[in-house]
Motif scaffolding. Sequence first.
Motif, PDB file in Angstrom:
ATOM      1  N   ALA A  67     -11.397  -1.762   7.095  1.00 33.15           N
ATOM      2  CA  ALA A  67     -11.597  -2.078   5.682  1.00 33.15           C
ATOM      3  C   ALA A  67     -12.342  -0.946   4.986  1.00 33.15           C
ATOM      4  O   ALA A  67     -13.193  -0.285   5.574  1.00 33.15           O
ATOM      5  CB  ALA A  67     -12.375  -3.381   5.556  1.00 33.15           C
ATOM      6  N   LEU A  68     -12.002  -0.749   3.710  1.00 34.00           N
ATOM      7  CA  LEU A  68     -12.709   0.246   2.918  1.00 34.00           C
ATOM      8  C   LEU A  68     -14.079  -0.288   2.527  1.00 34.00           C
ATOM      9  O   LEU A  68     -14.225  -1.455   2.198  1.00 34.00           O
ATOM     10  CB  LEU A  68     -11.909   0.567   1.648  1.00 34.00           C
ATOM     11  N   GLY A  69     -15.072   0.579   2.527  1.00 39.59           N
ATOM     12  CA  GLY A  69     -16.412   0.185   2.118  1.00 39.59           C
ATOM     13  C   GLY A  69     -16.556   0.257   0.610  1.00 39.59           C
ATOM     14  O   GLY A  69     -15.655   0.704  -0.115  1.00 39.59           O
ATOM     15  N   ASN A  70     -17.725  -0.182   0.111  1.00 40.36           N
ATOM     16  CA  ASN A  70     -17.983  -0.209  -1.328  1.00 40.36           C
ATOM     17  C   ASN A  70     -17.727   1.130  -2.002  1.00 40.36           C
ATOM     18  O   ASN A  70     -17.150   1.197  -3.082  1.00 40.36           O
ATOM     19  CB  ASN A  70     -19.431  -0.618  -1.594  1.00 40.36           C
ATOM     20  N   ALA A  71     -18.178   2.199  -1.400  1.00 44.49           N
ATOM     21  CA  ALA A  71     -18.070   3.516  -2.025  1.00 44.49           C
ATOM     22  C   ALA A  71     -16.683   4.126  -1.850  1.00 44.49           C
ATOM     23  O   ALA A  71     -16.396   5.165  -2.438  1.00 44.49           O
ATOM     24  CB  ALA A  71     -19.119   4.450  -1.450  1.00 44.49           C
ATOM     25  N   GLU A  72     -15.826   3.503  -1.049  1.00 45.32           N
ATOM     26  CA  GLU A  72     -14.528   4.095  -0.746  1.00 45.32           C
ATOM     27  C   GLU A  72     -13.394   3.543  -1.591  1.00 45.32           C
ATOM     28  O   GLU A  72     -12.502   4.276  -1.993  1.00 45.32           O
ATOM     29  CB  GLU A  72     -14.220   3.892   0.744  1.00 45.32           C
ATOM     30  N   GLY A  73     -13.384   2.250  -1.826  1.00 48.54           N
ATOM     31  CA  GLY A  73     -12.302   1.681  -2.618  1.00 48.54           C
ATOM     32  C   GLY A  73     -12.074   0.229  -2.305  1.00 48.54           C
ATOM     33  O   GLY A  73     -12.885  -0.425  -1.657  1.00 48.54           O
ATOM     34  N   ILE A  74     -10.927  -0.271  -2.783  1.00 48.85           N
ATOM     35  CA  ILE A  74     -10.595  -1.684  -2.617  1.00 48.85           C
ATOM     36  C   ILE A  74      -9.077  -1.827  -2.493  1.00 48.85           C
ATOM     37  O   ILE A  74      -8.325  -1.080  -3.109  1.00 48.85           O
ATOM     38  CB  ILE A  74     -11.152  -2.499  -3.812  1.00 48.85           C
ATOM     39  N   VAL A  75      -8.646  -2.777  -1.666  1.00 51.54           N
ATOM     40  CA  VAL A  75      -7.225  -3.051  -1.471  1.00 51.54           C
ATOM     41  C   VAL A  75      -6.898  -4.371  -2.171  1.00 51.54           C
ATOM     42  O   VAL A  75      -7.584  -5.370  -1.974  1.00 51.54           O
ATOM     43  CB  VAL A  75      -6.867  -3.139   0.025  1.00 51.54           C
ATOM     44  N   ARG A 103     -10.200   7.028  -9.079  1.00 50.91           N
ATOM     45  CA  ARG A 103      -9.902   8.454  -8.935  1.00 50.91           C
ATOM     46  C   ARG A 103      -8.483   8.662  -8.413  1.00 50.91           C
ATOM     47  O   ARG A 103      -7.805   9.616  -8.758  1.00 50.91           O
ATOM     48  CB  ARG A 103     -10.901   9.101  -7.976  1.00 50.91           C
ATOM     49  N   PHE A 104      -8.011   7.727  -7.598  1.00 42.67           N
ATOM     50  CA  PHE A 104      -6.708   7.864  -6.950  1.00 42.67           C
ATOM     51  C   PHE A 104      -6.249   6.479  -6.535  1.00 42.67           C
ATOM     52  O   PHE A 104      -7.055   5.634  -6.170  1.00 42.67           O
ATOM     53  CB  PHE A 104      -6.865   8.769  -5.714  1.00 42.67           C
ATOM     54  N   PHE A 105      -4.946   6.205  -6.616  1.00 41.28           N
ATOM     55  CA  PHE A 105      -4.438   4.927  -6.108  1.00 41.28           C
ATOM     56  C   PHE A 105      -3.093   5.125  -5.437  1.00 41.28           C
ATOM     57  O   PHE A 105      -2.375   6.085  -5.705  1.00 41.28           O
ATOM     58  CB  PHE A 105      -4.355   3.854  -7.197  1.00 41.28           C
ATOM     59  N   THR A 106      -2.771   4.199  -4.533  1.00 38.08           N
ATOM     60  CA  THR A 106      -1.474   4.177  -3.866  1.00 38.08           C
ATOM     61  C   THR A 106      -0.859   2.801  -4.063  1.00 38.08           C
ATOM     62  O   THR A 106      -1.558   1.809  -4.246  1.00 38.08           O
ATOM     63  CB  THR A 106      -1.591   4.457  -2.355  1.00 38.08           C
ATOM     64  N   LEU A 168      -6.995   1.098  -4.489  1.00 40.52           N
ATOM     65  CA  LEU A 168      -7.755   1.893  -5.445  1.00 40.52           C
ATOM     66  C   LEU A 168      -8.833   2.641  -4.677  1.00 40.52           C
ATOM     67  O   LEU A 168      -9.669   2.025  -4.017  1.00 40.52           O
ATOM     68  CB  LEU A 168      -8.392   1.001  -6.509  1.00 40.52           C
ATOM     69  N   VAL A 169      -8.808   3.956  -4.760  1.00 44.49           N
ATOM     70  CA  VAL A 169      -9.762   4.788  -4.027  1.00 44.49           C
ATOM     71  C   VAL A 169     -10.805   5.324  -4.990  1.00 44.49           C
ATOM     72  O   VAL A 169     -10.474   5.787  -6.080  1.00 44.49           O
ATOM     73  CB  VAL A 169      -9.027   5.956  -3.319  1.00 44.49           C
ATOM     74  N   ASP A 170     -12.062   5.274  -4.563  1.00 50.75           N
ATOM     75  CA  ASP A 170     -13.187   5.759  -5.351  1.00 50.75           C
ATOM     76  C   ASP A 170     -13.197   5.093  -6.723  1.00 50.75           C
ATOM     77  O   ASP A 170     -13.024   5.729  -7.755  1.00 50.75           O
ATOM     78  CB  ASP A 170     -13.138   7.282  -5.472  1.00 50.75           C
TER      79      ASP A 170
END
Length: 194
Positions: A67-75, A103-106, A168-170
């Motif tokens: 899982a992404l952490g708080n500072a990394e992003g959200i799925v 900052r960046f998304f996929t 969603l990243v950053d």
Amino acid sequence: MLKSVFQVAVVLLIALGGGAGTAWLALESTRTIGSSEIGPWVTFPHEGTSDADPYARARSARLGTLALGNAEGIVITATQDSLRRPLLRECSYMIRGDMPPTRFFTLHLTDLERRPLPAPARFASALHSQSLVWRRNTPLRIMVSPHAHPDNWIATTGPGPMRIVLTLVDTPLFTESSVGETRLPVIMRTGCDA
């Protein structure tokens, strides 16, 4: 005597089956403990943090995901369109609206078991924010369809249900309160192959 043994066995069977069934449902369902819904989109804002509930931790361990952490992003995922109809690979969908600050998304597609779906040969099975066609003063528009579309298109193939996964990243959206206040693009069905 035999009647008592049978009653105890039935009660144990109901208790064990019910407990295992509810645990399975809590781990498999996308709308469960610790989830936040934004229209058709569902996320687990505390997943990967020290505030994650035991079900979120068990879900991550079972799926083998990091899982992404708080500072990394959200799925954020969707298994239904904005009218609550299930997403199907044989249908065409328009994802339209503004993305939250990131900052960046996929964006990619998976089946309901979270396995990535392949696209037909030579076509994109995923998009990211730097590969999109952006139009000034126009909301983002992405087509998900088995048929070709101009601009932003993710190709699908075959029949069956699917899941849309937005990462969603950053992004500053890492608390449940800010996730609940966020607007995400709508998912509208535009047609289906008969």
